[in-house]
Design a protein around this motif. Structure first.
Motif, short mmCIF file in Angstrom:
data_model
loop_
_atom_site.label_atom_id
_atom_site.label_comp_id
_atom_site.label_asym_id
_atom_site.label_seq_id
_atom_site.Cartn_x
_atom_site.Cartn_y
_atom_site.Cartn_z
N VAL A 145 9.15 7.49 2.50
CA VAL A 145 10.01 8.14 1.43
C VAL A 145 9.50 9.41 1.04
O VAL A 145 8.37 9.73 1.46
CB VAL A 145 9.94 7.28 0.12
N ALA A 146 10.10 10.52 0.42
CA ALA A 146 9.80 11.73 -0.16
C ALA A 146 8.66 11.64 -1.44
O ALA A 146 9.22 10.69 -2.35
CB ALA A 146 10.78 12.81 -0.35
N TRP A 158 1.01 -1.07 -0.02
CA TRP A 158 0.00 0.03 -0.09
C TRP A 158 0.92 1.25 -0.03
O TRP A 158 2.02 1.27 0.64
CB TRP A 158 -0.88 0.15 1.39
N GLN A 159 0.31 2.38 -0.64
CA GLN A 159 0.92 3.52 -0.66
C GLN A 159 -0.11 4.28 0.32
O GLN A 159 -1.16 4.78 -0.39
CB GLN A 159 1.17 4.15 -1.89
N LEU A 160 0.56 5.33 1.20
CA LEU A 160 -0.35 6.09 1.99
C LEU A 160 0.33 7.41 1.94
O LEU A 160 1.52 7.61 2.31
CB LEU A 160 -0.65 5.72 3.30
N SER A 161 -0.38 8.57 1.35
CA SER A 161 0.59 9.63 0.94
C SER A 161 -0.15 10.93 1.95
O SER A 161 -1.57 10.94 2.10
CB SER A 161 0.30 10.11 -0.46
N PHE A 162 0.80 11.47 2.48
CA PHE A 162 0.72 12.48 3.45
C PHE A 162 0.91 13.74 2.97
O PHE A 162 2.05 14.50 3.28
CB PHE A 162 1.03 12.29 5.00
N PRO A 163 0.09 14.68 2.28
CA PRO A 163 0.63 15.95 1.71
C PRO A 163 0.92 16.98 2.94
O PRO A 163 0.25 16.93 3.82
CB PRO A 163 -0.66 16.54 1.04
N THR A 191 1.36 17.72 -8.19
CA THR A 191 1.23 18.93 -8.61
C THR A 191 0.81 19.75 -7.48
O THR A 191 0.97 21.01 -7.51
CB THR A 191 0.22 19.20 -9.81
N HIS A 192 0.38 19.01 -6.55
CA HIS A 192 -0.43 19.85 -5.35
C HIS A 192 0.65 20.13 -4.44
O HIS A 192 0.43 20.78 -3.12
CB HIS A 192 -1.59 19.13 -4.67
N GLY A 193 1.90 19.73 -4.62
CA GLY A 193 2.98 19.84 -3.74
C GLY A 193 3.69 18.76 -2.99
O GLY A 193 3.34 17.54 -3.45
N PRO A 194 4.87 18.83 -2.16
CA PRO A 194 5.42 17.93 -1.71
C PRO A 194 4.55 16.83 -0.65
O PRO A 194 3.60 17.43 0.03
CB PRO A 194 6.58 18.54 -0.85
N ALA A 195 4.91 15.55 -0.45
CA ALA A 195 4.37 14.92 0.62
C ALA A 195 5.09 13.86 1.00
O ALA A 195 6.33 13.23 0.58
CB ALA A 195 2.99 14.23 0.06
N ALA A 196 4.72 13.31 2.19
CA ALA A 196 5.56 12.20 2.82
C ALA A 196 4.80 11.07 2.43
O ALA A 196 3.43 10.89 2.67
CB ALA A 196 5.81 12.15 4.17
N VAL A 197 5.43 9.91 1.89
CA VAL A 197 4.82 8.85 1.57
C VAL A 197 5.16 7.52 2.31
O VAL A 197 6.28 7.16 2.36
CB VAL A 197 5.15 8.55 -0.07
N LEU A 198 4.15 6.95 2.85
CA LEU A 198 4.49 5.62 3.46
C LEU A 198 4.26 4.67 2.84
O LEU A 198 2.83 4.31 2.14
CB LEU A 198 3.38 5.55 4.88
N LEU A 199 4.96 3.48 2.42
CA LEU A 199 4.86 2.46 1.61
C LEU A 199 5.11 1.31 2.70
O LEU A 199 5.64 1.00 3.38
CB LEU A 199 5.94 2.11 0.90
#
Length: 243
Positions: free
Chosen positions: A179-180, A129-134, A184-192
């Protein structure tokens, strides 16, 4: 004397001569489709694409399609699976093209192969799974992940048909890395995170709830996407269930 059993009139349905396993994706707004919504869309697409489906017998015949471990409603996925039974041998690549063209955008057929012996569900042991935290940094999310991984047990509550049930979400988590990322909405921290399938299967929203519960980090609800399903390799990677 017992009443005679009713038997449908007419000839028996044509037998299945081939099974194909299909990988499909739920993207964009289509992540909000439920499993039943997709089933209706697929059955319509099968008719439009003129796929020679095998049908069940009885008074209410339906196409022989089986599904395995569908993602929760509201979650995007690149790795959903179904198995189709057909009444004549067809080319898997042609099935991908014709069926994908008949489905709405966002419900996309990615791959198809002739089914090997055995049950499809037995090949789906874990999910990636990929969980993205903008707007959050890698360090912020890593802090919450470290606190979670340090626990032997982390329980969250799921509302079941029979009422609330406590689920331990820590043991099924096999791998977790931050991981970083961003878009287009900006940077986010991504949990894999790699999660072993259990009964019931742990959901991404429950991982988010657990991270918030064991840490002092105020994590916003992430955008979740299933990247893969399959058997586990020796190094923890997921093996393609169609290959």
């Amino acid at each position: 004397m017992a009443a005679a059993r009713r038997v449908p009139e007419g000839p028996a349905p044509d037998p299945a001569v081939q099974k194909l396993r299909v990988r499909y994706a739920k993207r964009g707004r289509m992540r909000f489709t439920s499993s039943r919504d997709f089933q209706r869309a697929l059955e319509r697409a099968l008719r439009l694409a003129q796929v020679p489906m095998a049908y069940s017998a009885g008074f209410h015949p339906h196409p022989k399609v089986s599904y395995a471990n569908a993602a929760p409603t509201g979650v995007a996925s690149e790795a959903e699976y179904a198995e189709l039974s057909v009444t004549r041998v067809i080319d898997a690549d042609q099935l991908v093209q014709s069926l994908d063209a008949a489905l709405p955008d966002g419900l996309d057929i990615v791959d198809a192969v002739e089914a090997a012996p055995g049950a499809l569900a037995d090949l789906l042991v874990a999910s990636r799974w990929q969980l993205s935290f903008p707007g959050l940094s890698v360090e912020q999310v890593q802090q919450a992940v470290d606190a979670f991984l340090a626990q032997e047990s982390v329980e969250v509550t799921r509302m079941m048909k029979q009422g609330p049930r406590a689920i331990d979400v820590r043991p099924p988590v096999l791998l977790a890395e931050v991981v970083a990322g961003g878009d287009t909405h900006g940077p986010a921290a991504v949990l894999l995170v790699t999660i072993r399938h259990t009964t019931p299967t742990v959901r991404p929203a429950e991982i988010w709830t657990a991270l918030r519960g064991v840490s002092e980090v105020d994590l916003p609800r992430p955008a979740s996407t299933r990247l893969a399903q399959g058997r586990l390799g020796e190094d923890g990677t997921l093996l393609d269930p169609l290959r």
